[in-house]
Write a protein that holds these residues in place. Structure first.
Motif, PDB file in Angstrom:
ATOM      1  N   ARG A  30       0.731  -1.488   0.162  1.00 18.69           N
ATOM      2  CA  ARG A  30      -0.026   0.471   0.137  1.00 18.69           C
ATOM      3  C   ARG A  30       0.601   1.115  -0.238  1.00 18.69           C
ATOM      4  O   ARG A  30       0.502   2.568   0.271  1.00 18.69           O
ATOM      5  N   THR A  31       2.456   1.414   0.350  1.00 20.25           N
ATOM      6  CA  THR A  31       2.823   2.273   1.034  1.00 20.25           C
ATOM      7  C   THR A  31       4.434   2.096  -0.098  1.00 20.25           C
ATOM      8  O   THR A  31       4.915   1.114   0.033  1.00 20.25           O
ATOM      9  N   ILE A  32       4.661   2.982  -0.883  1.00 20.31           N
ATOM     10  CA  ILE A  32       6.574   2.979  -1.364  1.00 20.31           C
ATOM     11  C   ILE A  32       6.921   4.388  -0.577  1.00 20.31           C
ATOM     12  O   ILE A  32       5.994   5.384  -0.973  1.00 20.31           O
ATOM     13  N   THR A  33       7.634   3.334  -0.452  1.00 21.01           N
ATOM     14  CA  THR A  33       9.075   5.531   0.180  1.00 21.01           C
ATOM     15  C   THR A  33      10.093   5.581  -0.607  1.00 21.01           C
ATOM     16  O   THR A  33      10.023   4.599  -1.662  1.00 21.01           O
ATOM     17  N   ILE A  34      10.829   6.660  -0.468  1.00 18.04           N
ATOM     18  CA  ILE A  34      11.594   6.883  -1.427  1.00 18.04           C
ATOM     19  C   ILE A  34      13.174   7.106  -0.557  1.00 18.04           C
ATOM     20  O   ILE A  34      12.717   7.569   1.122  1.00 18.04           O
ATOM     21  N   GLY A  35      13.676   5.984  -0.703  1.00 14.24           N
ATOM     22  CA  GLY A  35      15.349   5.470   0.022  1.00 14.24           C
ATOM     23  C   GLY A  35      15.756   6.383  -0.574  1.00 14.24           C
ATOM     24  O   GLY A  35      15.929   7.263  -1.980  1.00 14.24           O
ATOM     25  N   GLN A  36      17.210   6.399   0.073  1.00 12.27           N
ATOM     26  CA  GLN A  36      18.134   7.472  -0.323  1.00 12.27           C
ATOM     27  C   GLN A  36      19.755   6.865   0.326  1.00 12.27           C
ATOM     28  O   GLN A  36      20.505   6.109   0.754  1.00 12.27           O
ATOM     29  N   LEU A  37      20.767   6.472  -0.938  1.00 12.24           N
ATOM     30  CA  LEU A  37      21.364   5.481  -1.013  1.00 12.24           C
ATOM     31  C   LEU A  37      22.706   6.251   0.066  1.00 12.24           C
ATOM     32  O   LEU A  37      23.617   5.774   0.757  1.00 12.24           O
ATOM     33  N   SER A  38      22.999   7.190  -0.733  1.00 10.83           N
ATOM     34  CA  SER A  38      24.127   8.262   0.357  1.00 10.83           C
ATOM     35  C   SER A  38      23.231   8.762   1.415  1.00 10.83           C
ATOM     36  O   SER A  38      24.648   8.526   2.973  1.00 10.83           O
ATOM     37  N   GLU A  39      22.532   8.669   1.821  1.00 10.36           N
ATOM     38  CA  GLU A  39      21.725   7.905   3.562  1.00 10.36           C
ATOM     39  C   GLU A  39      22.175   6.824   4.515  1.00 10.36           C
ATOM     40  O   GLU A  39      22.750   6.758   5.327  1.00 10.36           O
ATOM     41  N   SER A  40      21.963   5.699   3.140  1.00 14.92           N
ATOM     42  CA  SER A  40      22.750   4.639   3.818  1.00 14.92           C
ATOM     43  C   SER A  40      23.847   4.362   4.278  1.00 14.92           C
ATOM     44  O   SER A  40      24.693   3.840   5.069  1.00 14.92           O
ATOM     45  N   TRP A  41      24.687   5.115   3.231  1.00 11.94           N
ATOM     46  CA  TRP A  41      26.408   4.800   3.525  1.00 11.94           C
ATOM     47  C   TRP A  41      26.447   5.421   4.485  1.00 11.94           C
ATOM     48  O   TRP A  41      27.381   5.649   4.864  1.00 11.94           O
TER      49      TRP A  41
END
Length: 100
Positions: A55-66
């Motif tokens: 029901r939900t798709i969000t946005i992730g950020q590779l620079s944040e994960s790194w």
């Protein structure tokens, strides 16, 4: 779909990771440049609920994960299980970018 949980021996997982990482290093060198930073992400409670469409798709950020992984490297005593999720974000991007 009741079945036995998948058992993953961590020593074999570590070995598989090392083999895959060696392959990437042999292919592209000691640094990987990721051209894209943002990606679609499905929240954890919906990710494995396969009978139901997310029901939900969000946005992730590779620079944040790194950044979370760099923070772990700076202070290993602060390791939490979720570091594996951030690592997976980065590894997925590397795998996809270098497979092309």
């Amino acid at each position: 779909m009741d079945s036995e949980p998948l058992q993953i021996p961590l020593d074999q997982l570590r070995h598989a990771f090392e083999l895959a990482l060696r392959h990437i290093e042999a292919s592209v060198g000691s640094t990987v440049a990721l051209e894209r930073d943002y990606f679609w992400s499905v929240p954890g409670d919906e990710l494995y609920d396969v009978p139901n469409e997310p029901r939900t798709i969000t946005i992730g950020q590779l620079s944040e994960s790194w950044q979370h992984l760099e923070d772990l490297l700076a202070d290993p005593d602060r390791a939490v299980s979720y570091h594996l999720v951030w690592l997976a974000d980065v590894l997925r991007a590397i795998g996809r970018d270098t497979a092309q």
